[in-house]
Design an enzyme around this catalytic site. Structure first.
Site, short mmCIF file in Angstrom:
data_model
loop_
_atom_site.label_atom_id
_atom_site.label_comp_id
_atom_site.label_asym_id
_atom_site.label_seq_id
_atom_site.Cartn_x
_atom_site.Cartn_y
_atom_site.Cartn_z
N MET A 147 -0.84 -60.42 59.18
CA MET A 147 -1.66 -61.39 58.46
C MET A 147 -0.76 -62.42 57.80
SD MET A 147 -4.29 -58.61 56.76
CE MET A 147 -2.94 -57.45 56.52
N THR B 82 1.75 -63.96 58.93
CA THR B 82 3.16 -63.65 59.22
C THR B 82 3.81 -64.80 59.98
OG1 THR B 82 2.83 -61.26 59.24
CG2 THR B 82 4.70 -62.10 60.48
N HIS C 15 1.58 -57.92 55.94
CA HIS C 15 1.25 -59.21 55.36
C HIS C 15 2.53 -60.03 55.19
CE1 HIS C 15 0.47 -61.90 51.76
NE2 HIS C 15 -0.38 -62.34 52.67
N SER C 16 2.49 -61.27 55.66
CA SER C 16 3.63 -62.19 55.53
C SER C 16 4.86 -61.58 56.19
CB SER C 16 3.86 -62.52 54.06
OG SER C 16 4.82 -63.54 53.92
N MET C 17 5.97 -61.46 55.45
CA MET C 17 7.19 -60.91 56.04
C MET C 17 7.05 -59.42 56.35
SD MET C 17 9.22 -63.42 56.45
CE MET C 17 10.77 -62.61 56.82
#
Length: 856
Positions: free
Chosen positions: A198, A200, A176-178
Site C-alpha cells: 500500500m 509503496t 505500507h510504504s517502505m
C-alpha cells in the site's frame, strides 16, 4: 574585475518567489487533482506483546518488537486459530497502523462478539490473526542498513509466527510504504502466501540519497521477477504527497513468473477516490477490501486461486471471460416487450416479475455498440458489494426469443454515479459499498443478419426484487470515437475544443499526440450542458483513463475544476515511448442531459506542483554541480596570477557569464534520448526539455541564497566570539593533530557513524571561516586563503543533505532503542578521512590551502 552583487540579488529574489510558488502549488494542487473521499474507520484495539520473540530468535530483539492485534470484546485475546497476517509499517511508521485493517477483518468475520458469521462458516473461511512488527518509527527510507535491519527482523518474525501454527502454514504480508519493500525483499519464500503493498514506492526510493537503498531495490526487483508469490500494489494517486505515485506502480514488462497487479484507488471499484499516503491504512473504502481479500487468500491453496481472489476484490475492468459461464434466459417464461427502432430502453421503475425487452438490430450502417447501465443491480456476476435488488442479463436473439445466446461484452465494469451538484467524492465520506452503476458495452456486428435477412434483437432480461433506486437504461448507437490530431503543444499555447454529441450514452475522445506524463496536468471544461441534469439518472461523467490500472472519474457539475493527470510515465523511470503519448477521455451519461463541447488546456498551477514534488532532490544535486563550476572558475582566476576571488564575486561571475550558456547546453542535452537515470530523467522528451534551464535557475538561486545565509551565520558567530576574545590561528604540533584525528577515526570505526564526523568537520570549518583570521588586505596570501576556505565551506554546506538523513536515523535510533543499540553500517573511516585532514589543516594555518601550479 569586481562584479556588483545586483545580478546575484535578483537571482536570489526570483528563486525565493519560485520556491514559494512551487511549495504552495505542490501542497494545494493534489486536493484539486484527486480529492480524497475516505470514510473514517473506528475500532476497539488491543495489542499483545510477543515476549517469546526474543534474542534467541533475532539480534534486534532490543531494538524492535512484535505485537499481536486483537479487537477488544470481539475475539479471544490469546487463542490463535486463524490465518496469520503480518503488517509491516513504513518509514517512521508504527505497528499501531495495523488496527484499521485488523478491526475491519474482525467485524466482517464475526456477526456478534465471538460468533462467526454464517456466511464464512459455510464457506470454510477462517479468521485472521494480525501480527505487526514495530520498528520504533525508524527512518527506513533514508538509510540502507536500517532497511536491511528491518528485513532481517521481519524474516525472523515470520519464522517465529509460523512456529505457532501447524506445519506448512503460510503467512500473508501487508506492507505500507517502505514496509512493502521489506516484504518484497523477502521473496522468494515458500512461507509467504501473498503480498499486498500500500503506497509503496516500487520503482524508485523516495529519497535517492543512499546508494545502498538503490542496491536493495535492485535485489527486490530481481526477487520479484523470480518469485511466483502473487503481489498486489495499491496506489493512492496524486493525493499521496509523500511519494510520486508513478513510482508506486510496478513495472508492466518482464514481471517474471508470478501474478502482479497495480491498481490505483481512483479506479478501484467502490472507492473511486484519491488516498493520501498515511490515510491508506485507515481509509474505509480500501481497508475493508484488503481485509476481505486476506480472509479469502487464507483458503486459496494455489497461486492461481490466490491471484483470482486479489483480481476479484481489486477489480478495475471486467473482461468477457467473466461471462463465459452464464447468460441463460430466465426459466419462468418472462413477458416480452418490443422497443421501437432507434429508441432506448429507460426503466425508472423496474418490474418485480421477469421481463424481456427486445431492441431491434437494424441491418447495415457503421459499427454499432450496445450500451447498458444498471443501477442497484447485477449484470451477470458484477454488482455493487451488497446484495443487488435487480438482476439483468443481455442476449442476442434471432427470429424469436427462444433462439437467444449470451451477448459477450467488450467492457463490463462498475462506475460511480455521483449526485449532480453534490461534489465527488464527498470529503470525509466518499462512496458506500452498495453504490455504483454497472456499465455493459458490446460490439454489434449486423453483417450476418443483413446477408441472411434474418430479424435480430438485443434482449435485456430484467428481474427486480425491489424498487429502491433501481433503474435500467439501454440503447444501440453508432460508435462515437472522436479523434483529434492536434499537436503536442496545442493545449500549452491555446485551447483544444472538441464538439460532442450531448445525447450519446457514450462518447470517446482520443488525442494521440498529446503528451501524457505525471509532469503535466490538463484542465478540461464542459462549458455548455444540454438538458436538465438534476433529475437525470446518470448525469454526464467524464472518465480519463490511461491503463487498466489507473483511471479517474470527474462529474461535470462545475463544482470543482476537472484536472486531468496521469502516472503512466514519469521522470527517472524507463517507459516505452507509447506510454508518453495520448490523452483519452470517455463521457458516460443516461442521455437525458449531455455535454456538447469539451475544451482542454494546460493547467499551469497544478503542473508547477507536479514539478515541485518530483525535482527537489534534483535541485540539491545540481546545486553541488553549480558550486563545482564556481570553484573551478575561482581557481582558474587564481592560477592566472590574480587574487583569489571571494565567494560573492565568484557567484556574480557565474550568474552573469556562465549560467546562460550552461542553460543552453542543458536544454540541448535534455533533447537527447539518454537513459532515464540521467539529467532530468525524461529520456529526451523534447516537450519537457525546458525544465532543464528552470531547474538550473532554481539550483543556482539556492546556492546564492545559501551563501547569504552562511554569511549571516558567520557574522553572528564573529560577534559572539568577540565577546570572549577572538581565537587566533596558530600552527599546532603534528603529534597533537595526529592524536586528535586518531581518536576521531577510532570513534567512527566503532561507535559513531561517519556522517557525524562530517558534520563536526563542517561545524569546525564554519567556525574557522567565521572567527579567524581577521580581515586582511585585498591582495595578500591571507586574503587568498580566506577566500579558498569560504569556497570550500559552501561546498561542505551543500554536501550536508547527503549526510543529514543518516544523522537523523542515528539520533532516532539512540532516542528510541537506547544508547547501547548497535548501529549497522556507516563506519567507513576513509569516507571522511580527507575531510578531517583538510579541516584540521585549514584551522591551523592562515596560508593558502594550495599553491599555484605555475609556482611549483
Amino acid at each position: 574585475m569586481a562584479r556588483g552583487p545586483l545580478p546575484s540579488l535578483l537571482l536570489a529574489a526570483a528563486t525565493v518567489t519560485l520556491l514559494a510558488t512551487f511549495y504552495t502549488s505542490t501542497t494545494q494542487s493534489p486536493h484539486l487533482l484527486s480529492p480524497q473521499g475516505c470514510r473514517m474507520s473506528w475500532m476497539s484495539p488491543s495489542y499483545i506483546l510477543q515476549p517469546n520473540f526474543n534474542s534467541s530468535w533475532t539480534r534486534f530483539a532490543r531494538r524492535y518488537s512484535l505485537w499481536l492485534y486483537r479487537e477488544e470484546g470481539w475475539e479471544s485475546p490469546e487463542q490463535l486459530s486463524g490465518i496469520p497476517v503480518l503488517f509491516i509499517p513504513g518509514n517512521a511508521g508504527s505497528s499501531r497502523q495495523v488496527r484499521s485493517i485488523a478491526s475491519s477483518a474482525s467485524h466482517q468475520y464475526y456477526q456478534d462478539p465471538y460468533k462467526p458469521h454464517p456466511e464464512f462458516l459455510s464457506s470454510g473461511l477462517k479468521p485472521l490473526d494480525f501480527f505487526a512488527v514495530d520498528f520504533n518509527e525508524d527512518f527506513s527510507a533514508l538509510h540502507g542498513p536500517t532497511l536491511l535491519s528491518e528485513r532481517a527482523y521481519t524474516s525472523s518474525a515470520i519464522k517465529y509466527i509460523l512456529s505457532l501454527y501447524p506445519p506448512h502454514t503460510q503467512i500473508i504480508l501487508l506492507g505500507h510504504s517502505m514496509g512493502g519493500i521489506v516484504a518484497l525483499s523477502l521473496l522468494p519464500s515458500p512461507d509467504i502466501s501473498a503480498i499486498i503493498t500500500m503506497s509503496t514506492p516500487h520503482s524508485l526510493p523516495p529519497a535517492r540519497l543512499d546508494k545502498r537503498i538503490e542496491d536493495i531495490y535492485a535485489d527486490s526487483r530481481s526477487a520479484l521477477y523470480d518469485a511466483s508469490t502473487p503481489v498486489l500494489a495499491i496506489c493512492g494517486g496524486a493525493t499521496d504527497l509523500m511519494i510520486p505515485s508513478e513510482t508506486c506502480a510496478m513495472a508492466q514488462d518482464g514481471l517474471g513468473v508470478g501474478w502482479r497487479k497495480t491498481v490505483f484507488t481512483t479506479c478501484m471499484e467502490g472507492a473511486w477516490t484519491g488516498v493520501g499516503h498515511r490515510e491508506m491504512v485507515w481509509c474505509h473504502q480500501v481497508r475493508w477490501r484488503v481485509a476481505r481479500a486476506a480472509m479469502e487468500l487464507g483458503s486459496a491453496p494455489t497461486d492461481a486461486e490466490k491471484s483470482a481472489v486479489l483480481d476479484r476484490w481489486f477489480r478495475d475492468t471486467v473482461n468477457h471471460e467473466y461471462l463465459a459461464h452464464s447468460g441463460l434466459l430466465p426459466t419462468n417464461n418472462p413477458s416480452v416487450t418490443h422497443i421501437s427502432a432507434n429508441h432506448r430502453l429507460v426503466l425508472r421503475h423496474v418490474p418485480r416479475q421477469s421481463e424481456m425487452y427486445l431492441l431491434p438490430l437494424v441491418p447495415g450502417g457503421a459499427r454499432r455498440n450496445f450500451i447498458l447501465y444498471v443501477s442497484h443491480g447485477a449484470v451477470d456476476t458484477l454488482s455493487p458489494y451488497h446484495a443487488p435488488q435487480l438482476h439483468v442479463s443481455v442476449h442476442r436473439c434471432r427470429s424469436s426469443t427462444e433462439n437467444c445466446r449470451p451477448l459477450q461484452p467488450r467492457s463490463l465494469k462498475l462506475v460511480p454515479n455521483p449526485s449532480f451538484g453534490a461534489g465527488f467524492p464527498v470529503a470525509g465520506e466518499g462512496v458506500d459499498e452498495s453504490e455504483g452503476v454497472v456499465r455493459f458495452e458490446a460490439v454489434l456486428d449486423s453483417q450476418a443478419n443483413e446477408a441472411s435477412n434474418v430479424e435480430e434483437w438485443v434482449g435485456v432480461a430484467v428481474k427486480g426484487e425491489g424498487d429502491r433506486g433501481c433503474w435500467v437504461v439501454a440503447g444501440i448507437e453508432y460508435e462515437r470515437v472522436i479523434r483529434s490530431d492536434v499537436g503536442m503543444f496545442a493545449p500549452v499555447w491555446g485551447v483544444v475544443s472538441i464538439p460532442v454529441d450531448p445525447g450519446a450514452l457514450t462518447a470517446t475522445l482520443s488525442m494521440p499526440n498529446i503528451l501524457s506524463s505525471s509532469l503535466v496536468v490538463y484542465r478540461v471544461e464542459a462549458p455548455k450542458i444540454i438538458g436538465a441534469c438534476a433529475d437525470a439518472l446518470l448525469p454526464p461523467l467524464i472518465l480519463h483513463w490511461t491503463s487498466s490500472a489507473e483511471s479517474h472519474f470527474h462529474p461535470t457539475d462545475g463544482l470543482r475544476p476537472i484536472l486531468i493527470h496521469t502516472h503512466s510515465s514519469g521522470p527517472f523511470i524507463a517507459y516505452p515511448p507509447a506510454a508518453r503519448r495520448a490523452l483519452n477521455l470517455s463521457i458516460y451519461s443516461s442521455g437525458e442531459c449531455g455535454v456538447s463541447r469539451v475544451s482542454i488546456t494546460l493547467d499551469w498551477w497544478s503542473t508547477l506542483g507536479a514539478w515541485g514534488l518530483r525535482y527537489w532532490t534534483t535541485v540539491c544535486a545540481w546545486a553541488v554541480g553549480v558550486i563545482g563550476i564556481v570553484i573551478a572558475h575561482a581557481w582558474h582566476t587564481w592560477e592566472k596570477g590574480d587574487a583569489f576571488p571571494d565567494v560573492a564575486e565568484s557567484l556574480a561571475r557565474y550568474v552573469t557569464q556562465t549560467m546562460a550558456p550552461l542553460a543552453g547546453v542543458l536544454l540541448l542535452a535534455s533533447c537527447v534520448p539518454l537513459d532515464a537515470g540521467y539529467l532530468l530523467g525524461n529520456a529526451g522528451e523534447v516537450a519537457l526539455a525546458p525544465l532543464a534551464p528552470l531547474v538550473l535557475f532554481v539550483a543556482s538561486g539556492c546556492v546564492v541564497l545559501s551563501w547569504g545565509i552562511l554569511r549571516c551565520v558567520m557574522w553572528g558567530m564573529l560577534n559572539a566570539a568577540s565577546v570572549f576574545g577572538r581565537p587566533t590561528a596558530e600552527p599546532r604540533a603534528w603529534r597533537r593533530s595526529l592524536l586528535s584525528l586518531g581518536v576521531i577515526m577510532l570513534l567512527v570505526s566503532t561507535i559513531v557513524p561517519s556522517q557525524v564526523a562530517f558534520l563536526v568537520c563542517f561545524l569546525i570549518h564554519l567556525f574557522t571561516c567565521a572567527t579567524h583570521p581577521p580581515p586582511a588586505p585585498a591582495l595578500s596570501p591571507e586574503a587568498d586563503a580566506q577566500a579558498q576556505k569560504a569556497h570550500v565551506l559552501l561546498l561542505l554546506f551543500w554536501l550536508l543533505p547527503l549526510v543529514a538523513p543518516v544523522l537523523a536515523v542515528w539520533v532516532r535510533t539512540l532516542a528510541t532503542a537506547g544508547l547501547t543499540t548497535p548501529f549497522d553500517g556507516d563506519h567507513d573511516v576513509f569516507a571522511v578521512a580527507s575531510f578531517l585532514f583538510f579541516v584540521d589543516f585549514a584551522s591551523s594555518f592562515v596560508a593558502p590551502l594550495f599553491d599555484r601550479a605555475s609556482s611549483r
